[in-house]
Design a protein around this motif. Sequence first.
Motif, PDB file in Angstrom:
ATOM      1  N   HIS A   1       6.185 -24.843  -7.736  1.00  0.00           N
ATOM      2  CA  HIS A   1       7.373 -25.195  -8.148  1.00  0.00           C
ATOM      3  C   HIS A   1       7.923 -26.113  -7.050  1.00  0.00           C
ATOM      4  O   HIS A   1       7.776 -25.968  -5.713  1.00  0.00           O
ATOM      5  CB  HIS A   1       8.220 -23.839  -7.868  1.00  0.00           C
TER       6      HIS A   1
ATOM      7  N   ILE B   1      10.707 -27.680  -5.172  1.00  0.00           N
ATOM      8  CA  ILE B   1      12.344 -27.410  -4.978  1.00  0.00           C
ATOM      9  C   ILE B   1      12.899 -28.357  -3.863  1.00  0.00           C
ATOM     10  O   ILE B   1      12.164 -28.451  -2.697  1.00  0.00           O
ATOM     11  CB  ILE B   1      12.314 -26.036  -4.480  1.00  0.00           C
ATOM     12  N   ASP B   2      13.667 -29.047  -3.810  1.00  0.00           N
ATOM     13  CA  ASP B   2      14.134 -30.229  -2.987  1.00  0.00           C
ATOM     14  C   ASP B   2      13.159 -31.347  -2.580  1.00  0.00           C
ATOM     15  O   ASP B   2      12.982 -31.251  -1.294  1.00  0.00           O
ATOM     16  CB  ASP B   2      14.904 -29.674  -1.956  1.00  0.00           C
ATOM     17  N   ASP B   3      12.176 -31.469  -3.171  1.00  0.00           N
ATOM     18  CA  ASP B   3      11.152 -32.350  -2.971  1.00  0.00           C
ATOM     19  C   ASP B   3       9.866 -31.874  -2.056  1.00  0.00           C
ATOM     20  O   ASP B   3       9.213 -32.508  -1.527  1.00  0.00           O
ATOM     21  CB  ASP B   3      11.433 -33.777  -2.180  1.00  0.00           C
TER      22      ASP B   3
ATOM     23  N   TRP C   1       6.888 -28.648  -2.128  1.00  0.00           N
ATOM     24  CA  TRP C   1       5.993 -27.861  -3.058  1.00  0.00           C
ATOM     25  C   TRP C   1       6.062 -26.518  -2.499  1.00  0.00           C
ATOM     26  O   TRP C   1       5.751 -26.227  -1.406  1.00  0.00           O
ATOM     27  CB  TRP C   1       4.776 -28.624  -3.167  1.00  0.00           C
ATOM     28  N   TYR C   2       6.352 -25.692  -3.431  1.00  0.00           N
ATOM     29  CA  TYR C   2       6.221 -24.086  -3.378  1.00  0.00           C
ATOM     30  C   TYR C   2       5.242 -23.622  -4.288  1.00  0.00           C
ATOM     31  O   TYR C   2       4.982 -23.996  -5.228  1.00  0.00           O
ATOM     32  CB  TYR C   2       7.498 -23.380  -3.396  1.00  0.00           C
TER      33      TYR C   2
ATOM     34  N   TYR D   1       4.269 -19.618  -6.219  1.00  0.00           N
ATOM     35  CA  TYR D   1       4.537 -18.160  -5.872  1.00  0.00           C
ATOM     36  C   TYR D   1       3.120 -17.445  -5.695  1.00  0.00           C
ATOM     37  O   TYR D   1       2.086 -17.537  -6.127  1.00  0.00           O
ATOM     38  CB  TYR D   1       4.933 -17.531  -7.456  1.00  0.00           C
TER      39      TYR D   1
ATOM     40  N   THR E   1       6.040 -21.730   0.778  1.00  0.00           N
ATOM     41  CA  THR E   1       5.562 -23.138   0.674  1.00  0.00           C
ATOM     42  C   THR E   1       4.382 -23.239   0.774  1.00  0.00           C
ATOM     43  O   THR E   1       3.579 -22.342   1.306  1.00  0.00           O
ATOM     44  CB  THR E   1       6.000 -24.126   2.108  1.00  0.00           C
TER      45      THR E   1
END
Length: 386
Positions: A256, A258-260, A262-263, A265, A272
């Motif tokens: 994912h 998110i705000d540049d 990478w995360y 799951y 992160t």
Amino acid sequence: MTLTDSLLDFFLETREHTENICRPLEIEDYVVQPIVDVSPPKWHLGHTSWFFEEFILKPHDSGYKVFDEDFSFVFNSYYETVGKRVVRSDRGNLSRPSVDSVYTYRAYVTEAMKNLFTISQNKELYDLLEIGIHHEKQHQELLLTDIKYILGNNPLLPSYSDSFKEHPLENTAQEWISIAEGIYEIGHNSDAFCYDNELSRHKVYLHPFEISNNLVSNQEYIEFIEAGGYQKFDLWHAAGWDWVNQNEISAPLYWHLIDDVWYNYTLNGLQTISLEAPVTHISYFEAFAFAQWKECRLPTEFEWEAAQNRFTWGKRWEWTESAYLPYPNYTKADGALGEYNGKFMVNQKVLRGGSVATPMRHTRPTYRNFFQTDLRWQYTGFRLVK
């Protein structure tokens, strides 16, 4: 202690571990099936018990009484020889039997197995018990990856456990290991357990090659993404390019942005991305495209096996360039157990090694895993060859 006594201990340890995997689950988690490739945890618990009931207890214990006549229909997976079964995509519709009744079934089968092996010890039963144990170990890995898919597609992205570590780091400097041209022996070569698809041992000729000592990392894969790897059709097989576009694929499964940042799951929840960890949840299509981008290739399964004692493996199932085919002089067992591997030897790629989800005492250098080219829910990664 006899060999069978030792194997019975192995059986009991395996049965307990399967249930330990399920302990962090809520009751609602046991029946969810988001996609056809993922089976509900309750189904795995029942199927691994049915296997022992169907292939050992029913034919070899004259006093055994079947726990529930409907369970063969419910928990048979793909064994045409055994009879009808619930369609795979409908396993998530099985609100009944209840979770409690499935655990009761497991205890019933385990106790019957203990009783049988107390009074009956012979080579045929030994061999059946051994394959049943390793069948359940395969489902332990599937349980973990199916649980991850179930929770990873829950909008809340809940944590399964704080103790399971998915992303061990590659702590060695990257090197290219040179493997000489020559004739190499491939396949299982000991008295220890193996599946029939690891036989028979045979010779192959290999050209000289160099193989990376490390798996491809998350950092390297992010560079591929940022270089437009998912937008460059010339890196992909035609089928892979269709898959990317039809499914709007732009990153590995569970990633994912998110705000540049990478995360991904994980079974510990959303985290992160660890840049030094080996990339995972990658399809064969993606592994091939990355290799093309790096002007390298994937190893064949024979190259992997010839080189495997020169690097550390077991963190990720590693895609190879080899089609899943029978070895020379391959023979499958008679009856239902002959359906275990042989009938799947088409339209699949071989993976080698093992993963962080693979149970203890269940992998070896000759183990041949196999999946379709688009699948990503297992802990799949890859290393490069040039």
